[in-house]
Design a protein around this motif. Sequence first.
Motif: not given
Length: 334
Positions: A260-286
């Motif tokens: 499985s090819a996985l999108w990964t992120a560093g632990r240093h990326v904040s929880e708030e920012d990561m939630y916002k990023f995932v929400s954008n990519i996994y929106s209908d338009d994203g």
Amino acid sequence: MTRLFKLPATLGSFAVAAVAAVTLTASPAADAQTTRLGFSGGPDGGTFQYFSNGIATLLSRNIDGVEVSNMVSAGSVENLRRVNSRDADFGITYSGDLYLGRNGRLTNDTNKYRNVHVVAHLYGAPGHLIVREDSGIKEVSELAGLQVAVGPAGSGAAASAQRFFTSLDMWDKIKPSFIGYSQGASALGDKQIDALWVFAGFPNASVIQAATSYDVRLLQVWDAAQKGTLPTEHPYYSKTTIPAGTYPGVDYDVHSISDSALWTAGRHVSEEDMYKFVSNIYSDDGLKYMHSVSKAAKTMVVENALFGVVTPVHAGAAKFWMEKGLTLNDDQKP
């Protein structure tokens, strides 16, 4: 949050120029409002690059104050190391490489890469083992003593090839050539090598390149793997089928191993920012955009987000997936 990532030597010249231009022209006030992030993708022309560039483009376009640079990379293992050391903020890493890396079991590398967390499953990556039809080669065992292109050094393709051939007691018997997919397809056509290993989603551009330039045969990797130690030593590999007709002239199903090819992120990326990023990519338009980027992205849906994940998920992504009704098992919990 404003952070300038370190620029590895392998960063593409375009990205270097872009960062340099921003550094030289932006006012201090503007610079303070921009969060710059690096996404470590893969070799030019590879499936990783389509995904990393697509996600980087969407986040830069849709999230105010965020600029994500797509970075050229050798592939999975290099991405793991970059994200772990904060030379990149995001990467694409095979589940197997991440699992082995977290546990200090990478080939010739006992470091434990614990700063890399999963964001989402992107697609399944099967092994393609390609030979020329006129070579007469029909079985993996016939590659002993022959030259096999396995992908760039440090790539997930090369690592998977080494695991596969080692499980068959063949790694020391083949002659590995550490070159990229496109170069390998050309070399196979010129008979400079005898076989080409491609570990990527299908259809893959370099395999198409080979199959449209000369007659090829894809060997049955899954069947060969069952004769060795791969199933017990690397249980994260699953069986997948590349359907007949996926590539020109290949009119039979090909059974292979898949990671499985996985999108990964560093632990240093904040929880708030990561939630916002995932929400954008996994929106209908994203998702609509990502599905247009690569045919391999058709499996990139919310329901598949945790498929093949055997290591911790980033806290911000975990929050999003749980809100979408997914359940994290003990291995996946942050």
